[in-house]
Design an enzyme around this catalytic site. Structure first.
Site, PDB file in Angstrom:
ATOM      1  N   ASP A 190       0.923  -1.182  -0.092  1.00 12.77           N
ATOM      2  CA  ASP A 190       0.219  -0.037  -0.017  1.00 12.77           C
ATOM      3  C   ASP A 190       0.827   1.352  -0.110  1.00 12.77           C
ATOM      4  O   ASP A 190       2.080   1.180   0.406  1.00 12.77           O
ATOM      5  CB  ASP A 190      -0.908  -0.037   1.197  1.00 12.77           C
ATOM      6  CG  ASP A 190      -0.347   0.093   2.575  1.00 12.77           C
ATOM      7  OD1 ASP A 190       0.806  -0.645   2.785  1.00 12.77           O
ATOM      8  OD2 ASP A 190      -0.462   0.988   3.349  1.00 12.77           O
TER       9      ASP A 190
ATOM     10  N   GLU B 210       0.096  -1.228   5.642  1.00 17.32           N
ATOM     11  CA  GLU B 210       1.266  -0.600   6.475  1.00 17.32           C
ATOM     12  C   GLU B 210       1.222   0.576   6.809  1.00 17.32           C
ATOM     13  O   GLU B 210       1.523   0.989   8.130  1.00 17.32           O
ATOM     14  CB  GLU B 210       2.642  -1.341   5.991  1.00 17.32           C
ATOM     15  CG  GLU B 210       3.821  -0.975   6.844  1.00 17.32           C
ATOM     16  CD  GLU B 210       4.388   0.462   6.886  1.00 17.32           C
ATOM     17  OE1 GLU B 210       5.226   0.768   7.918  1.00 17.32           O
ATOM     18  OE2 GLU B 210       3.980   1.247   5.903  1.00 17.32           O
TER      19      GLU B 210
END
Length: 413
Positions: free
Chosen positions: A83, A178
């Site tokens: 991400d 994350e």
């Protein structure tokens, strides 16, 4: 090697994988699966084995088998996240390479007059003569952490094509979310099966990190009383002003704008409200566990003071620890730092061992039983439209990962 890692990187950054801290789904955005599926297919094409795709939670795991005779070497893992930051768009990323950077300002977008200036980012000057990957200035680049993904994949490809390089079993892991602090939530440490691992999620070449902040998040909810301002004396409780007063009670020097190194802070990340109700969201950070606990106690004492002043229940605090300093878990495993440092020096890279002024999946994974320091990627200026990555640094990281693999195969078997 350069064609592999940079081609992969340029392709990955064009896949929008922005996470969403307001989402209640796992992963927080379904578009993270788009990159996960690409990586699964590429791992298959590389000849990786034990490929597992958690289609529910968007985790990808794979293995590179141990060389014959090295089956008893430690199982070593490499982890990166898919991400990108929610705060800056990751859609329609337009990467380009500035070849042989000349040391001047870089015009990212002439039409919009977006310029990356050396006066604002003096770190650029370390890369004179090198090639830099930048954006058009309207998006982030996504080197955090697609540079790490590309480097792990390039390392895997290199090892598969060079069986003469002897090594133990290698495990690869790619995680979602994350950037919103949830990357390790559904990471299957037992399935991953590594003895040790590295997150490849750092910054400039040479960074090597095994310390991070202890972290907590706190939400301050302030209940005021709205009264017509013409008749407000001794009646009104302005929630907005009480929120300001709360901030004024915190040590002014313990603000992220004024701290560095091991210095912790209170950070007011978001505030909104009216006279009747206000909400302020904070993050609390310190490397030292004792100072961290003292900061949380001070935060609560400020709320208690305002409740005594304005009445019980005026200020309500919700506080939750986020993660802890992984140093206490990693100190018994300093061979992870030693091997990485040795590999860097063999490549002519000077290790820069410093505390992370933030968090990492590696911190949570370390406390979950997988000792996991953090390695550099060659990306810089993370979390903004001036993010860039150095081509030569990324190439060096691929060699670094390969060197660490060799050391664990040969020295600890």
């Amino acid at each position: 090697m350069s064609k592999s890692v940079i081609d992969r990187f340029m392709r990955y950054v064009q896949v929008d994988t922005q996470s969403d801290e307001e989402s209640s789904t796992v992963p927080s955005t379904m578009k993270q699966h788009d990159l996960a599926r690409i990586l699964v297919q590429e791992l298959k094409e590389l000849g990786a084995c034990e490929i597992t795709y958690d289609e529910t939670h968007c985790y990808v795991y794979a293995s590179i088998e141990a060389s014959k005779g090295y089956e008893n070497s430690p199982v070593l893992g490499f982890i990166a996240h898919m991400d990108t930051l929610p705060a800056v768009t990751g859609a329609n990323v337009q990467p380009r390479i500035v070849e042989c950077y000349d040391g001047g300002d870089i015009v990212l977008n002439k039409e919009l007059n977006i310029v990356m200036k050396t006066t604002d980012f003096p770190g650029l000057l370390k890369h004179v003569g090198k090639d830099l990957v930048v954006t058009d200035g309207t998006t982030l680049l996504g080197a955090d952490d697609k540079a790490g993904i590309a480097e792990i994949m390039a390392m895997a490809e290199y090892l598969m094509k060079h069986p003469e390089i002897k090594h133990g079993k290698i495990r690869i892991g790619f995680t979602p979310d994350e950037e919103i602090g949830c990357g390790a939530d559904y990471f299957d440490v037992e399935l991953f099966g590594a003895d040790y691992a590295y997150t490849v999620d750092g910054g400039p070449l040479g960074e090597l990190e095994y310390e991070n902040f202890n972290a907590a998040g706190a939400k301050l909810m302030i209940h005021g009383r709205s009264v017509h301002p013409g008749d407000a004396k001794d009646k009104m409780k302005n929630a907005i002003l009480i929120a300001q007063e709360f901030q004024s009670l915190l040590p002014v020097e313990q603000n992220p704008m004024y701290t560095e190194g091991y210095e912790g802070f209170f950070h007011l990340d978001h505030i909104s409200g009216t006279v009747e109700e206000a909400v302020a969201e904070y993050i609390i950070r310190d490397h030292d566990r004792t100072l961290f606990e003292e900061k949380k106690e001070l935060f609560m004492s400020c709320a208690d003071f305002l409740n005594r002043k304005y009445g019980a229940g005026t200020v309500v605090v919700e506080m939750k620890d986020s993660y802890y300093n992984m140093r206490e878990v990693l100190e018994p495993h300093m061979h992870l730092i030693d091997r990485a440092s040795e590999s860097m020096r063999e490549l002519g890279i000077e290790p820069v061992i410093s505390p992370i002024r933030g968090g990492t999946d590696g911190a949570r994974l370390s406390f979950m039983g997988l000792p996991c320091p953090n390695l550099c990627t060659g990306g810089e200026n993370y979390h903004g439209r001036y993010e860039f990555a150095c081509v030569q640094s990324m190439e060096a990281v691929v060699k670094l990962l390969t060197g660490i693999v060799q050391k664990y195969g040969e020295e600890l078997r």
